[in-house]
Design a protein around this motif. Structure first.
Motif, mmCIF file in Angstrom:
data_model
loop_
_atom_site.group_PDB
_atom_site.id
_atom_site.type_symbol
_atom_site.label_atom_id
_atom_site.label_comp_id
_atom_site.label_asym_id
_atom_site.label_seq_id
_atom_site.Cartn_x
_atom_site.Cartn_y
_atom_site.Cartn_z
ATOM 1 N N VAL A 6 0.847 -1.200 0.000
ATOM 2 C CA VAL A 6 0.000 0.000 0.000
ATOM 3 C C VAL A 6 0.883 1.251 0.000
ATOM 4 O O VAL A 6 0.620 2.207 -0.738
ATOM 5 N N LEU A 7 1.936 1.232 0.821
ATOM 6 C CA LEU A 7 2.857 2.369 0.838
ATOM 7 C C LEU A 7 3.540 2.552 -0.516
ATOM 8 O O LEU A 7 3.761 3.681 -0.972
ATOM 9 N N GLN A 8 3.855 1.451 -1.170
ATOM 10 C CA GLN A 8 4.449 1.538 -2.500
ATOM 11 C C GLN A 8 3.463 2.144 -3.493
ATOM 12 O O GLN A 8 3.845 2.953 -4.339
ATOM 13 N N ASN A 9 2.193 1.773 -3.393
ATOM 14 C CA ASN A 9 1.172 2.355 -4.274
ATOM 15 C C ASN A 9 1.050 3.860 -4.050
ATOM 16 O O ASN A 9 0.864 4.624 -5.005
ATOM 17 N N VAL A 10 1.164 4.289 -2.792
ATOM 18 C CA VAL A 10 1.134 5.724 -2.496
ATOM 19 C C VAL A 10 2.336 6.406 -3.138
ATOM 20 O O VAL A 10 2.203 7.480 -3.739
ATOM 21 N N PHE A 11 3.507 5.776 -3.040
ATOM 22 C CA PHE A 11 4.709 6.329 -3.673
ATOM 23 C C PHE A 11 4.511 6.477 -5.183
ATOM 24 O O PHE A 11 4.848 7.517 -5.765
ATOM 25 N N PHE A 12 3.958 5.450 -5.816
ATOM 26 C CA PHE A 12 3.720 5.510 -7.261
ATOM 27 C C PHE A 12 2.743 6.639 -7.604
ATOM 28 O O PHE A 12 2.949 7.376 -8.573
ATOM 29 N N ALA A 13 1.688 6.776 -6.816
ATOM 30 C CA ALA A 13 0.698 7.824 -7.073
ATOM 31 C C ALA A 13 1.325 9.210 -6.921
ATOM 32 O O ALA A 13 1.037 10.123 -7.705
ATOM 33 N N ARG A 30 -0.422 2.518 -14.133
ATOM 34 C CA ARG A 30 -1.595 1.741 -14.550
ATOM 35 C C ARG A 30 -1.264 0.258 -14.632
ATOM 36 O O ARG A 30 -2.027 -0.592 -14.168
ATOM 37 N N ASN A 31 -0.100 -0.060 -15.210
ATOM 38 C CA ASN A 31 0.306 -1.465 -15.315
ATOM 39 C C ASN A 31 0.498 -2.094 -13.937
ATOM 40 O O ASN A 31 0.118 -3.249 -13.717
ATOM 41 N N CYS A 32 1.100 -1.355 -13.018
ATOM 42 C CA CYS A 32 1.280 -1.874 -11.654
ATOM 43 C C CYS A 32 -0.071 -2.086 -10.973
ATOM 44 O O CYS A 32 -0.265 -3.076 -10.264
ATOM 45 N N MET A 33 -0.997 -1.160 -11.182
ATOM 46 C CA MET A 33 -2.314 -1.291 -10.557
ATOM 47 C C MET A 33 -3.134 -2.427 -11.167
ATOM 48 O O MET A 33 -3.929 -3.061 -10.480
ATOM 49 N N HIS A 57 8.915 -2.297 -8.102
ATOM 50 C CA HIS A 57 9.557 -0.985 -8.002
ATOM 51 C C HIS A 57 10.588 -0.813 -9.121
ATOM 52 O O HIS A 57 10.668 0.245 -9.746
ATOM 53 N N LYS A 58 11.357 -1.873 -9.367
ATOM 54 C CA LYS A 58 12.340 -1.846 -10.460
ATOM 55 C C LYS A 58 11.626 -1.630 -11.799
ATOM 56 O O LYS A 58 12.093 -0.872 -12.645
ATOM 57 N N TYR A 59 10.503 -2.297 -11.983
ATOM 58 C CA TYR A 59 9.718 -2.138 -13.205
ATOM 59 C C TYR A 59 9.249 -0.694 -13.359
ATOM 60 O O TYR A 59 9.386 -0.087 -14.423
ATOM 61 N N PHE A 60 8.716 -0.127 -12.286
ATOM 62 C CA PHE A 60 8.183 1.235 -12.332
ATOM 63 C C PHE A 60 9.277 2.240 -12.668
ATOM 64 O O PHE A 60 9.112 3.081 -13.552
ATOM 65 N N ILE A 61 10.399 2.148 -11.975
ATOM 66 C CA ILE A 61 11.507 3.069 -12.204
ATOM 67 C C ILE A 61 12.081 2.872 -13.615
ATOM 68 O O ILE A 61 12.396 3.838 -14.309
ATOM 69 N N GLY A 62 12.189 1.610 -14.045
ATOM 70 C CA GLY A 62 12.678 1.337 -15.394
ATOM 71 C C GLY A 62 11.756 1.889 -16.457
ATOM 72 O O GLY A 62 12.205 2.402 -17.485
ATOM 73 N N TYR A 63 10.463 1.818 -16.236
ATOM 74 C CA TYR A 63 9.491 2.316 -17.201
ATOM 75 C C TYR A 63 9.547 3.832 -17.310
ATOM 76 O O TYR A 63 9.266 4.397 -18.364
ATOM 77 N N MET A 64 9.924 4.485 -16.219
ATOM 78 C CA MET A 64 10.024 5.950 -16.257
ATOM 79 C C MET A 64 11.180 6.389 -17.146
ATOM 80 O O MET A 64 11.132 7.462 -17.737
#
Length: 156
Positions: free
Chosen positions: A21-28, A53-56, A90-97
């Motif tokens: 949940v904390l990670q989702n807040v970070f992504f948001a 969106r992909n993570c969610m 998290h690696k996926y999210f940062i890599g996608y950015m």
């Protein structure tokens, strides 16, 4: 079954759930920061929004299989796999950015972790059915095997 026994059986899963949940807040917050930044480009906003969106999209599946694996089989390997999944996500999210091709390793490893959790669910349910129908208890053997194989997730 008293409350302490129930909590002992799920506390690791609850910790991983709170971390997710904390990670989702970070992504948001990352999406909001990118969208409100005056220096943002449309491509950067699109990438961070798409990564979120992909993570969610995979989040409900992750939660369901992690909890099912932890409750039906054993919580420690399920929580370990859940923690690995959060790191990979998290690696996926940062890599996608950065560039979408940088997110591929995180995506593939995340699929592998989800597959492992699904297998844990199936083994736990099968173990319950075997014990219920045939009266045989294979749980200790299955738990030992699952604990051993959870370390195999670290092999690329």
């Amino acid at each position: 079954m008293d409350t302490c026994t129930v909590v002992e059986n799920i506390y690791l899963l609850a910790i991983i759930t709170v971390l997710s949940v904390l990670q989702n807040v970070f992504f948001a917050l990352k999406v909001e920061k990118e969208c409100t930044s005056p220096n943002s480009h449309a491509a950067a906003i699109e990438r961070v929004s798409c990564a979120n969106r992909n993570c969610m999209d995979s989040y409900p599946t992750f939660m369901a299989v992690m909890w099912c694996a932890g409750v039906c089989l054993k919580q420690a390997p399920a929580a370990f796999a859940g923690l690995l999944y959060l790191v990979v996500r998290h690696k996926y999210f940062i890599g996608y950015m950065g560039q979408t091709s940088q997110s591929t390793p995180g995506y593939l490893f995340g699929k592998r972790i989800l597959f492992f959790l699904v297998l844990m669910c199936l083994v736990g349910i099968l173990n319950y059915l075997l014990a219920h129908v045939y009266g045989s208890e294979y749980r200790e053997t299955v738990e030992t095997f699952t604990s051993f194989t959870s370390t195999l997730l670290l092999i690329p």
